[in-house]
Scaffold this motif. Sequence first.
Motif, PDB file in Angstrom:
ATOM      1  N   UNK A  33       0.902  -0.984  -0.491  1.00  0.00           N
ATOM      2  CA  UNK A  33      -0.265   0.099  -0.168  1.00  0.00           C
ATOM      3  C   UNK A  33       0.992   1.600  -0.096  1.00  0.00           C
ATOM      4  N   UNK A  35       0.811   5.305   0.931  1.00  0.00           N
ATOM      5  CA  UNK A  35      -0.218   6.164   2.211  1.00  0.00           C
ATOM      6  C   UNK A  35       0.459   7.441   1.160  1.00  0.00           C
ATOM      7  N   UNK A  43      -3.867   9.538   7.659  1.00  0.00           N
ATOM      8  CA  UNK A  43      -3.084   8.308   5.978  1.00  0.00           C
ATOM      9  C   UNK A  43      -4.218   8.875   4.742  1.00  0.00           C
ATOM     10  N   UNK A  45      -5.145   7.075   1.163  1.00  0.00           N
ATOM     11  CA  UNK A  45      -5.116   6.311   0.957  1.00  0.00           C
ATOM     12  C   UNK A  45      -4.637   6.836  -0.850  1.00  0.00           C
ATOM     13  N   UNK A  88       3.843   6.962   2.617  1.00  0.00           N
ATOM     14  CA  UNK A  88       4.178   6.233   3.532  1.00  0.00           C
ATOM     15  C   UNK A  88       3.783   4.437   2.380  1.00  0.00           C
ATOM     16  N   UNK A  92       1.285  -5.801   3.634  1.00  0.00           N
ATOM     17  CA  UNK A  92       0.632  -6.686   4.379  1.00  0.00           C
ATOM     18  C   UNK A  92       1.199  -7.655   4.710  1.00  0.00           C
ATOM     19  N   UNK A  99      -1.179  -4.758   9.140  1.00  0.00           N
ATOM     20  CA  UNK A  99      -0.271  -3.635   8.219  1.00  0.00           C
ATOM     21  C   UNK A  99       1.930  -3.103   8.360  1.00  0.00           C
ATOM     22  N   UNK A 101       4.459  -0.574   8.590  1.00  0.00           N
ATOM     23  CA  UNK A 101       4.886   0.673   7.257  1.00  0.00           C
ATOM     24  C   UNK A 101       6.006   0.543   7.289  1.00  0.00           C
ATOM     25  N   UNK A 102       6.274   1.253   6.234  1.00  0.00           N
ATOM     26  CA  UNK A 102       8.334   1.650   6.222  1.00  0.00           C
ATOM     27  C   UNK A 102       8.155   2.498   7.195  1.00  0.00           C
TER      28      UNK A 102
END
Lengths: 111, 115
Positions: A33, A35, A43, A45, A88, A92, A99, A101-102
Amino acid sequence: SQELEQSPQSLIVQEGKNLTINCTSSKTLYGLYWYKQKYGEGLIFLMMLQKGGEEKSHEKITAKLDEKKQQSSLHITASQPSHAGIYLCGADSGGYQKVTFGTGTKLQVIP
Amino acid sequence: DTEVTQTPKHLVMGMTNKKSLKCEQHMGHRAMYWYKQKAKKPPELMFVYSYEKLSINESVPSRFSPECPNSSLLNLHLHALQPEDSALYLCASSHSGAGVTDTQYFGPGTRLTVL
């Protein structure tokens, strides 16, 4: 556990320039994903990618997931001040509603 | 419509106070989430509710107590918080429940400050 590394950490570009943000995973990506977040806000999408080699576009933003499904890139064409924010990527964790996140990429666009 | 609403927008509380954060969605989504985000860090998952039942608790301290009164509402009850709990609290929802990861739609967040 899965880790997502984003590069660069921050980016300052002149309005009208193109830019690319990368997201690299320590494990195979089942779903990726993208964001966007304005400071102190929620956030928004942007896009979701699932298949290796998949590419999606929305307005001037294009996201790709590489064939091996361990890296994704987000490309912005002809950047505008409205593109400024923190981008970001999120991964999954194989269908467990989690989820990860980076580390985030902060984008500034100078008029 | 992909709107998730959160109230309040800002909250300041003392360490002995009890307060609640509220989240609402009317998209018919079956899963709802609470995240905590510290400054310059990505969001960290706290809780997941699927079909109104708690399905994931990421080892969150008991001073945070989630509640899902119905499929549209999600609360986070706060009691005896510490200053290090100050953060942006984000709520999200997704269409699928029951262990299926799906696109999550986020609310605007509640900025919490603990004095």
